[in-house]
Design an enzyme around this catalytic site. Structure first.
Site, PDB file in Angstrom:
ATOM      1  N   SER A 126     -18.051  24.935 -28.383  1.00  0.00           N
ATOM      2  CA  SER A 126     -19.516  24.910 -28.352  1.00  0.00           C
ATOM      3  C   SER A 126     -20.036  25.698 -27.163  1.00  0.00           C
ATOM      4  O   SER A 126     -19.382  25.772 -26.109  1.00  0.00           O
ATOM      5  CB  SER A 126     -19.950  23.449 -28.230  1.00  0.00           C
ATOM      6  OG  SER A 126     -21.301  23.360 -27.886  1.00  0.00           O
ATOM      7  N   TYR A 151     -19.100  14.267 -24.365  1.00  0.00           N
ATOM      8  CA  TYR A 151     -18.872  15.120 -25.545  1.00  0.00           C
ATOM      9  C   TYR A 151     -18.609  16.562 -25.107  1.00  0.00           C
ATOM     10  O   TYR A 151     -17.621  17.184 -25.501  1.00  0.00           O
ATOM     11  CB  TYR A 151     -20.074  15.082 -26.502  1.00  0.00           C
ATOM     12  CG  TYR A 151     -20.051  16.212 -27.504  1.00  0.00           C
ATOM     13  CD1 TYR A 151     -19.166  16.188 -28.580  1.00  0.00           C
ATOM     14  CD2 TYR A 151     -20.877  17.336 -27.362  1.00  0.00           C
ATOM     15  CE1 TYR A 151     -19.110  17.253 -29.488  1.00  0.00           C
ATOM     16  CE2 TYR A 151     -20.830  18.394 -28.255  1.00  0.00           C
ATOM     17  CZ  TYR A 151     -19.948  18.344 -29.314  1.00  0.00           C
ATOM     18  OH  TYR A 151     -19.877  19.401 -30.191  1.00  0.00           O
ATOM     19  N   LYS A 155     -15.014  19.290 -25.183  1.00  0.00           N
ATOM     20  CA  LYS A 155     -14.862  20.685 -25.637  1.00  0.00           C
ATOM     21  C   LYS A 155     -14.185  21.521 -24.552  1.00  0.00           C
ATOM     22  O   LYS A 155     -13.298  22.324 -24.829  1.00  0.00           O
ATOM     23  CB  LYS A 155     -16.225  21.286 -26.003  1.00  0.00           C
ATOM     24  CG  LYS A 155     -16.851  20.651 -27.227  1.00  0.00           C
ATOM     25  CD  LYS A 155     -16.000  20.841 -28.474  1.00  0.00           C
ATOM     26  CE  LYS A 155     -16.533  20.114 -29.680  1.00  0.00           C
ATOM     27  NZ  LYS A 155     -15.567  19.996 -30.778  1.00  0.00           N
ATOM     28  N   ASN A 201     -30.466  16.150 -33.585  1.00  0.00           N
ATOM     29  CA  ASN A 201     -30.690  17.596 -33.554  1.00  0.00           C
ATOM     30  C   ASN A 201     -32.070  17.954 -34.121  1.00  0.00           C
ATOM     31  O   ASN A 201     -32.642  17.224 -34.927  1.00  0.00           O
ATOM     32  CB  ASN A 201     -29.586  18.335 -34.311  1.00  0.00           C
ATOM     33  CG  ASN A 201     -28.236  18.191 -33.616  1.00  0.00           C
ATOM     34  OD1 ASN A 201     -27.322  17.593 -34.155  1.00  0.00           O
ATOM     35  ND2 ASN A 201     -28.129  18.707 -32.410  1.00  0.00           N
TER      36      ASN A 201
HETATM   37  P1  NAD Z   1     -19.672  16.523 -38.580  1.00  0.00           P
HETATM   38  O1  NAD Z   1     -19.747  15.198 -37.912  1.00  0.00           O
HETATM   39  O2  NAD Z   1     -20.541  16.776 -39.740  1.00  0.00           O
HETATM   40  O3  NAD Z   1     -18.160  16.820 -39.019  1.00  0.00           O
HETATM   41  C1  NAD Z   1     -17.060  16.329 -38.308  1.00  0.00           C
HETATM   42  C2  NAD Z   1     -16.124  15.681 -39.321  1.00  0.00           C
HETATM   43  O4  NAD Z   1     -14.977  15.184 -38.631  1.00  0.00           O
HETATM   44  C3  NAD Z   1     -16.760  14.492 -40.035  1.00  0.00           C
HETATM   45  O5  NAD Z   1     -16.608  14.656 -41.434  1.00  0.00           O
HETATM   46  C4  NAD Z   1     -15.986  13.288 -39.518  1.00  0.00           C
HETATM   47  O6  NAD Z   1     -15.867  12.289 -40.508  1.00  0.00           O
HETATM   48  C5  NAD Z   1     -14.649  13.907 -39.154  1.00  0.00           C
HETATM   49  N1  NAD Z   1     -13.892  13.224 -38.107  1.00  0.00           N
HETATM   50  C6  NAD Z   1     -14.296  12.834 -36.870  1.00  0.00           C
HETATM   51  N2  NAD Z   1     -13.281  12.259 -36.209  1.00  0.00           N
HETATM   52  C7  NAD Z   1     -12.205  12.283 -37.030  1.00  0.00           C
HETATM   53  C8  NAD Z   1     -10.863  11.852 -36.917  1.00  0.00           C
HETATM   54  N3  NAD Z   1     -10.421  11.227 -35.828  1.00  0.00           N
HETATM   55  N4  NAD Z   1     -10.020  12.059 -37.953  1.00  0.00           N
HETATM   56  C9  NAD Z   1     -10.453  12.663 -39.094  1.00  0.00           C
HETATM   57  N5  NAD Z   1     -11.707  13.082 -39.258  1.00  0.00           N
HETATM   58  C10 NAD Z   1     -12.582  12.899 -38.241  1.00  0.00           C
HETATM   59  O7  NAD Z   1     -19.902  17.620 -37.449  1.00  0.00           O
HETATM   60  P2  NAD Z   1     -20.123  19.189 -37.578  1.00  0.00           P
HETATM   61  O8  NAD Z   1     -21.517  19.467 -37.153  1.00  0.00           O
HETATM   62  O9  NAD Z   1     -19.656  19.687 -38.880  1.00  0.00           O
HETATM   63  O10 NAD Z   1     -19.178  19.684 -36.415  1.00  0.00           O
HETATM   64  C11 NAD Z   1     -17.864  20.170 -36.658  1.00  0.00           C
HETATM   65  C12 NAD Z   1     -17.236  20.566 -35.343  1.00  0.00           C
HETATM   66  O11 NAD Z   1     -18.028  21.546 -34.706  1.00  0.00           O
HETATM   67  C13 NAD Z   1     -17.101  19.422 -34.344  1.00  0.00           C
HETATM   68  O12 NAD Z   1     -15.902  19.597 -33.625  1.00  0.00           O
HETATM   69  C14 NAD Z   1     -18.298  19.633 -33.425  1.00  0.00           C
HETATM   70  O13 NAD Z   1     -18.074  19.088 -32.160  1.00  0.00           O
HETATM   71  C15 NAD Z   1     -18.343  21.147 -33.385  1.00  0.00           C
HETATM   72  N6  NAD Z   1     -19.662  21.681 -33.032  1.00  0.00           N
HETATM   73  C16 NAD Z   1     -20.743  21.322 -33.777  1.00  0.00           C
HETATM   74  C17 NAD Z   1     -21.998  21.810 -33.429  1.00  0.00           C
HETATM   75  C18 NAD Z   1     -23.230  21.405 -34.227  1.00  0.00           C
HETATM   76  O14 NAD Z   1     -24.325  21.637 -33.757  1.00  0.00           O
HETATM   77  N7  NAD Z   1     -23.104  20.844 -35.418  1.00  0.00           N
HETATM   78  C19 NAD Z   1     -22.138  22.674 -32.336  1.00  0.00           C
HETATM   79  C20 NAD Z   1     -21.005  23.028 -31.614  1.00  0.00           C
HETATM   80  C21 NAD Z   1     -19.755  22.534 -31.973  1.00  0.00           C
HETATM   81  C1  UD1 Z   2     -27.137  19.531 -28.653  1.00  0.00           C
HETATM   82  C2  UD1 Z   2     -26.177  19.058 -27.594  1.00  0.00           C
HETATM   83  C3  UD1 Z   2     -24.992  19.996 -27.515  1.00  0.00           C
HETATM   84  C4  UD1 Z   2     -24.325  20.109 -28.872  1.00  0.00           C
HETATM   85  C5  UD1 Z   2     -25.384  20.549 -29.889  1.00  0.00           C
HETATM   86  C6  UD1 Z   2     -24.813  20.592 -31.267  1.00  0.00           C
HETATM   87  C7  UD1 Z   2     -27.592  17.912 -25.930  1.00  0.00           C
HETATM   88  C8  UD1 Z   2     -28.090  17.945 -24.535  1.00  0.00           C
HETATM   89  N1  UD1 Z   2     -26.845  18.982 -26.312  1.00  0.00           N
HETATM   90  O1  UD1 Z   2     -27.575  20.820 -28.302  1.00  0.00           O
HETATM   91  O2  UD1 Z   2     -24.049  19.517 -26.582  1.00  0.00           O
HETATM   92  O3  UD1 Z   2     -23.273  21.039 -28.839  1.00  0.00           O
HETATM   93  O4  UD1 Z   2     -26.471  19.620 -29.875  1.00  0.00           O
HETATM   94  O5  UD1 Z   2     -24.598  19.321 -31.773  1.00  0.00           O
HETATM   95  O6  UD1 Z   2     -27.842  16.981 -26.666  1.00  0.00           O
HETATM   96  N2  UD1 Z   2     -35.517  18.976 -29.645  1.00  0.00           N
HETATM   97  C9  UD1 Z   2     -36.786  18.452 -29.690  1.00  0.00           C
HETATM   98  N3  UD1 Z   2     -37.009  17.337 -30.445  1.00  0.00           N
HETATM   99  C10 UD1 Z   2     -36.022  16.713 -31.142  1.00  0.00           C
HETATM  100  C11 UD1 Z   2     -34.719  17.263 -31.093  1.00  0.00           C
HETATM  101  C12 UD1 Z   2     -34.505  18.387 -30.315  1.00  0.00           C
HETATM  102  O7  UD1 Z   2     -37.712  18.978 -29.080  1.00  0.00           O
HETATM  103  O8  UD1 Z   2     -36.280  15.688 -31.788  1.00  0.00           O
HETATM  104  C13 UD1 Z   2     -35.274  20.191 -28.851  1.00  0.00           C
HETATM  105  C14 UD1 Z   2     -34.286  19.987 -27.719  1.00  0.00           C
HETATM  106  O9  UD1 Z   2     -34.926  19.604 -26.554  1.00  0.00           O
HETATM  107  C15 UD1 Z   2     -33.652  21.375 -27.635  1.00  0.00           C
HETATM  108  C16 UD1 Z   2     -33.746  21.935 -29.056  1.00  0.00           C
HETATM  109  O10 UD1 Z   2     -34.704  21.145 -29.719  1.00  0.00           O
HETATM  110  O11 UD1 Z   2     -34.422  22.159 -26.810  1.00  0.00           O
HETATM  111  C17 UD1 Z   2     -32.433  21.872 -29.795  1.00  0.00           C
HETATM  112  O12 UD1 Z   2     -31.941  20.536 -29.697  1.00  0.00           O
HETATM  113  P1  UD1 Z   2     -30.627  20.046 -30.456  1.00  0.00           P
HETATM  114  O13 UD1 Z   2     -30.734  20.388 -31.894  1.00  0.00           O
HETATM  115  O14 UD1 Z   2     -30.412  18.623 -30.092  1.00  0.00           O
HETATM  116  O15 UD1 Z   2     -29.478  20.961 -29.863  1.00  0.00           O
HETATM  117  P2  UD1 Z   2     -29.047  21.234 -28.353  1.00  0.00           P
HETATM  118  O16 UD1 Z   2     -29.807  20.420 -27.384  1.00  0.00           O
HETATM  119  O17 UD1 Z   2     -29.078  22.695 -28.150  1.00  0.00           O
END
Ligand code: NAD
Ligand code: UD1
Length: 343
Positions: A126, A151, A155, A201
């Site tokens: 991330s 969290y 990473k 998010n």
């Molecule tokens: P998500 O929660 O939708 O998907 C993660 C999946 O992993 C889920 O289906 C969950 O059931 C499964 N899981 C969790 N722990 C497990 C375990 N111990 N064994 C088996 N399955 C398990 O999340 P996502 O948004 O699809 O994220 C996927 C990856 O990307 C994660 O590693 C997350 O940290 C990373 N990531 C996500 C974002 C984002 O904004 N969505 C941003 C940066 C990095």
């Molecule tokens: C967040 C996590 C980051 C993670 C990423 C993906 C934090 C501090 N960071 O990032 O570690 O990798 O999600 O899962 O939580 N916002 C609002 N109102 C809301 C929600 C969000 O104003 O109800 C704003 C936030 O302040 C931010 C932007 O929208 O400025 C994006 O927020 P979000 O989607 O939570 O992502 P990140 O904060 O970038």
């Protein structure tokens, strides 16, 4: 057909990646314990691709079960490791759950790779590892900052664990993908993001407010040092993001890597503020989203967006979708969820 193990493959980014892998001719085995996803996602994947991926309900922290599962599917060519817990706030209140789940899963996989002769792993990292970068847009060479949450720390530590493991065993290789802010859904609206409870998010909060599930969006702060005062992020379409994983796997299988561990930013290269994103969402979908400005959210970064030049050059990957189309796909998905609830 090359076999790929996808942990977390029923999750948000995982499911979109499974679609792209299958459409590129890979055979996919999903391992997921459904802690944050639903098995119905498999039907969505099947509708889009015509193929139901193999699914194993296994917790990656359970070494013996994971070992047995991998044993069942010989010849796996690469692992894409999505499985992790990802709620930042929850990680602050339950740090050990996060360290155990996210790190033990990874360690188990890395231990099992040589045992089962699997050489390649793609890891979901991330942009959180950069914290608030000193220079924008941020490149992969920017310094890693102290994590703001357990969290985020998982990473950073995971990247170190992978790098140290591969430095000690050059038969293995890894690609670390640092995602910026993934948003949107598959254009078919057969799969998308399924947030558990109140979304943390931004985009799921916007779509749920637009559909009436939430009364108003809270915009966290308009007093940042940005043009409109709200925070800036790099919002990347989830299908574009998924495609980068296919390219990463192909690069590894074709032995095109320049080093055993490669790191790529996956973002668009464009920063958008919260208020800009909200405005575009309302315009392209012709819906109103009630909102109010509230105080800053603790731990938020002011502004971050990617320099994706390395991924553009080395992977030949570039984010293709416009933010308008991405925001339309997110709304189409929210409407589909409403339809399902009403059935
Ligand atoms: P998500 O929660 O939708 O998907 C993660 C999946 O992993 C889920 O289906 C969950 O059931 C499964 N899981 C969790 N722990 C497990 C375990 N111990 N064994 C088996 N399955 C398990 O999340 P996502 O948004 O699809 O994220 C996927 C990856 O990307 C994660 O590693 C997350 O940290 C990373 N990531 C996500 C974002 C984002 O904004 N969505 C941003 C940066 C990095
Ligand atoms: C967040 C996590 C980051 C993670 C990423 C993906 C934090 C501090 N960071 O990032 O570690 O990798 O999600 O899962 O939580 N916002 C609002 N109102 C809301 C929600 C969000 O104003 O109800 C704003 C936030 O302040 C931010 C932007 O929208 O400025 C994006 O927020 P979000 O989607 O939570 O992502 P990140 O904060 O970038």
């Amino acid at each position: 057909m090359d076999r790929i193990l996808v942990t977390g493959g029923t999750g948000y980014i995982g499911s979109h990646t499974v679609v792209e892998l299958q459409q590129s001719g890979f055979e996919v085995i999903i391992v997921d314990n459904l802690v944050n996803s639903n098995v119905d996602v498999l039907c969505g994947i099947e509708k889009i691709t015509g193929v139901r991926p193999i699914f194993e309900n296994v917790d990656c922290t359970e070494y013996v079960n994971l070992d047995r599962t991998i044993e069942k599917y010989p010849g796996i060519k690469a692992i894409i490791h999505f499985a992790a817990l990802k709620a930042v706030g929850e990680s602050v209140s339950h740090p050990l759950e996060y360290y155990r789940n996210n790190l033990v899963s990874l360690i188990n996989l890395l231990e099992l790779m040589p045992k089962h002769k699997i050489e390649n792993i793609v890891f979901s990292s991330s942009c959180t590892v950069y914290g608030q970068p000193d220079v924008l847009p941020v490149t992969e060479d920017a310094p890693i900052k102290k994590a703001l949450s357990p969290y985020g720390n998982t990473k950073k530590i995971a990247e170190d664990i992978i790098t140290d493991t591969i430095n000690a065993n050059h038969a293995l290789s890894a690609i670390l993908l640092r995602y910026f802010n993934p948003i949107g859904a598959h254009p078919s609206a057969e799969i998308g993001e399924l947030p558990n409870g109140v979304p943390n998010n931004l985009l799921p909060y916007i779509t749920q407010t637009a559909i009436g599930l939430r009364s108003e969006l809270k915009v966290f702060g308009n007093d940042y040092n940005t043009p409109d005062g709200s925070c800036i992020r790099d919002y990347i379409n989830v299908v574009d993001l998924a495609k980068a994983h296919v390219i990463a796997v192909q690069r590894m299988l074709q032995k095109k890597q320049k080093s055993d561990v490669e790191i790529f930013n996956l973002g668009t290269g464009r920063g958008l503020s919260v208020l800009e994103l909200l405005d575009i969402f309302q315009k392209v979908n012709k819906v109103k989203v009630p909102y109010k400005i509230v105080g800053r959210r603790e731990g938020d970064i002011e502004q971050v967006w990617a320099n994706p030049a390395r991924a553009n050059k080395e992977l030949g990957w570039k984010a293709q979708s416009s933010v308008e189309d991405t925001l339309k796909s997110a709304w189409k998905w929210e409407l589909k969820l409403k339809e399902r609830r009403e059935k």
